[in-house]
Design an enzyme around this catalytic site. Structure first.
Site, short mmCIF file in Angstrom:
data_model
loop_
_atom_site.label_atom_id
_atom_site.label_comp_id
_atom_site.label_asym_id
_atom_site.label_seq_id
_atom_site.Cartn_x
_atom_site.Cartn_y
_atom_site.Cartn_z
N HIS A 145 0.87 -1.17 0.00
CA HIS A 145 0.00 0.00 0.00
C HIS A 145 0.92 1.23 0.00
O HIS A 145 2.01 1.18 0.55
CB HIS A 145 -0.84 -0.05 1.28
CG HIS A 145 -1.92 0.97 1.36
ND1 HIS A 145 -1.68 2.28 1.67
CD2 HIS A 145 -3.27 0.88 1.19
CE1 HIS A 145 -2.83 2.95 1.70
NE2 HIS A 145 -3.81 2.12 1.41
N ASP A 223 3.20 -3.89 8.05
CA ASP A 223 1.94 -3.18 7.90
C ASP A 223 0.83 -4.23 8.03
O ASP A 223 0.62 -5.04 7.13
CB ASP A 223 1.91 -2.52 6.51
CG ASP A 223 0.55 -1.94 6.18
OD1 ASP A 223 -0.36 -2.00 7.03
OD2 ASP A 223 0.40 -1.44 5.05
N GLN A 226 -4.34 -4.49 7.07
CA GLN A 226 -5.31 -5.32 6.38
C GLN A 226 -5.38 -6.74 6.95
O GLN A 226 -6.26 -7.50 6.62
CB GLN A 226 -4.93 -5.37 4.89
CG GLN A 226 -6.06 -5.55 3.93
CD GLN A 226 -7.14 -4.49 4.03
OE1 GLN A 226 -8.24 -4.79 4.47
NE2 GLN A 226 -6.84 -3.27 3.64
N LYS A 249 -10.40 -0.18 10.22
CA LYS A 249 -10.47 -1.40 9.41
C LYS A 249 -11.01 -2.58 10.22
O LYS A 249 -11.18 -3.67 9.68
CB LYS A 249 -9.09 -1.81 8.90
CG LYS A 249 -8.33 -0.73 8.18
CD LYS A 249 -8.46 -0.85 6.71
CE LYS A 249 -7.50 0.08 6.00
NZ LYS A 249 -7.98 0.51 4.70
N CYS A 388 -4.58 2.46 -3.81
CA CYS A 388 -3.32 2.95 -3.22
C CYS A 388 -2.17 1.97 -3.42
O CYS A 388 -1.32 1.80 -2.53
CB CYS A 388 -3.47 3.26 -1.73
SG CYS A 388 -4.64 4.57 -1.41
C1 LIG Z 1 -2.46 -2.57 3.64
C2 LIG Z 1 -2.82 -1.19 4.10
N1 LIG Z 1 -1.91 -0.45 4.69
C3 LIG Z 1 -2.17 0.80 5.14
C4 LIG Z 1 -3.41 1.36 4.98
C5 LIG Z 1 -3.67 2.72 5.49
O1 LIG Z 1 -4.44 2.66 6.64
P1 LIG Z 1 -5.08 3.97 7.28
O2 LIG Z 1 -6.34 4.23 6.52
O3 LIG Z 1 -5.33 3.63 8.70
O4 LIG Z 1 -4.11 5.06 7.13
C6 LIG Z 1 -4.41 0.62 4.34
C7 LIG Z 1 -5.73 1.22 4.10
O5 LIG Z 1 -6.35 0.95 3.08
C8 LIG Z 1 -4.11 -0.69 3.90
O6 LIG Z 1 -5.03 -1.45 3.31
#
Ligand SMILES: Cc1ncc(COP(=O)(O)O)c(C=O)c1O
Length: 430
Positions: A145, A223, A226, A249, A388
């Site tokens: 992402h 990260d 998800q 999420k 993204c």
């Molecule tokens: C894999 C991943 N990382 C990071 C993010 C970003 O998260 P946040 O919306 O809390 O900034 C997302 C959000 O879509 C995501 O799916």
């Protein structure tokens, strides 16, 4: 109300799709907790298939936050009066819940942030700027992402470190045989990878990457934005150094997330944001920093949101992450089977057994935005775009995909409606 179910032991489910016997998720009962799922769109029940972007919120979280604002709200940490103490207990109680949720050794290693994005920026800036330089290598993957890509690319450029990626194969899975070449290109200092890809649902081998990162003398940043909503997370078993999650999420409010980091790393790092709360003392010539985790929590935090984050964790834990994971797995396998009946659709990503509840696809000759628009006529909410993950889209050879994503409240009937809706898309625009 969600029923109380026992949360199975971590060991039984760690690191693999849950297939062991466990209480099955009572999805109709779960659905009754989510007010939005009762709504109609164009006279049809809503089929909300966009939980990977953000989830719906159960009444339990909404009611608890309202109650908190009504009876427990004041600024935290500073007040000596009763209400401020109650607010602080709510806020710090949430930190303890996040700690338990990711199995972190200590609550002081949990820093509340605004989001997973801010959590990852915190590490990239506060660790990266002081620890990277020419000759060093920052490793991300083609699946990241932008939140775990752009900050590292930026910090690598700022420090003169090089920026390398682990490529994926045609199933959207990491090609770990590229690691040797990456290791030969310089001093690997950071490996940053998502546990579950938000575009393809790929479950990535983070334990292996953590071990490799440590062999190189690098830190491992995960990260888990998800992954955390859908499977049990254990930072100690993953062997990582930092792990980011996000409340919105996982049935919690937006505006709050968290980073877990090893205390010894957090202790060495400079602060990320500066101002009130994060100081020990301030004088005209010098300021010293507060202890963990407050060193990283400048200003008034998202108090009620952090509290709601904790309530969402309770909600999911009561249902059981393993039961949620098994439910989504079943639904994903069903969706992949049904969608593969449509020979004018290209499905991206790995087989069901190696992915979370996310299905991305391309409808031949029809732009994903048009696909999503027509599905919306029938109350089916999917996401269309690059999610993204533009480097991943480039690798797949598309500008965008249509993505359906499932959660604990998703049902097979919604998958059937998606398939019927796609037939309609084809008829109208194909
Ligand atoms: C894999 C991943 N990382 C990071 C993010 C970003 O998260 P946040 O919306 O809390 O900034 C997302 C959000 O879509 C995501 O799916």
């Amino acid at each position: 109300m969600a029923t109380a179910r026992s949360t199975p032991g971590r060991d039984a489910y760690h690191g693999a799709m849950a297939v062991t016997a466990q209480p099955k998720l009572d999805v109709q009962r779960v659905r009754a907790d989510f007010p939005y799922l009762e709504e109609l769109v164009n006279g049809k029940p809503v089929a909300f298939l966009d939980s990977a972007a953000s989830t719906q919120k159960p009444r339990q979280v909404l009611d608890a936050m309202r109650d908190f604002y009504e009876h427990s709200y004041a600024n935290v940490h500073r007040g000596v009066y009763r209400l401020a103490e109650r607010a602080t207990e709510g806020y710090e109680g949430a930190r303890e819940k996040v700690r338990g949720f990711v199995n972190a050794p200590a609550a002081r290693e949990i820093v509340f942030t605004r989001s997973a994005t801010e959590a990852l920026n915190l590490v990239a800036y506060a660790w990266g700027l002081d620890n990277l330089g020419p000759g060093d290598v920052v490793v991300i993957t083609e699946l990241e992402h932008h939140s775990n890509f752009v900050p590292w690319q930026f910090v690598a450029n700022r420090t003169g470190a090089s920026f390398k990626h682990i490529p994926i194969d045609d199933h959207g899975e990491l090609q770990l045989d590229a690691l040797d070449e990456i290791a030969a290109s310089g001093n690997v200092k950071v490996v940053a990878n998502n546990l579950v890809s938000n575009s393809l649902g790929t479950i990535n081998p983070v334990e292996k990457l953590s071990a490799w990162a440590h062999e190189q003398g690098a830190i491992m940043v995960v990260d888990a934005a998800q992954a955390a909503p859908h499977r049990e997370i254990d930072v100690q078993a993953l062997g990582c150094d930092f792990l980011a999650i996000s409340s919105h999420k996982l049935c919690g409010p937006s505006g709050v997330g968290a980073i877990w980091g090893r205390a010894e790393l957090l202790e060495q790092m400079s602060p990320f944001n500066l101002g009130g709360e994060m100081i020990r003392s301030v004088a005209l010539d010098r300021t010293s920093w507060n202890e963990l985790p407050y060193k990283f929590e400048a200003g008034t935090p998202a108090i009620a949101e952090a509290y709601g984050f904790g309530v969402a964790i309770d909600y999911l834990s009561e249902i059981g992450l393993a039961a949620i994971e098994a439910h989504e797995h079943e639904l994903t396998a069903y969706a992949l089977g049904r969608l593969s009946e449509l020979d004018w659709i290209t499905l991206f990503g790995p087989p069901a057994e190696r992915r979370a509840g996310i299905v991305s696809f391309d409808v031949a000759g029809i732009h994903p935005h048009d696909v999503a628009q027509i599905l919306d006529w029938d109350g089916i909410a999917v996401r269309a775009g690059h999610h993204c993950t533009q480097p991943l889209m480039a690798r797949l050879g598309v500008a965008a995909t249509t993505r359906a994503s499932f959660y604990l409240y998703s049902i097979a009937e919604e998958v059937d409606r998606l398939v019927d809706g796609l037939h309609k898309v084809k008829k109208n625009l194909g």
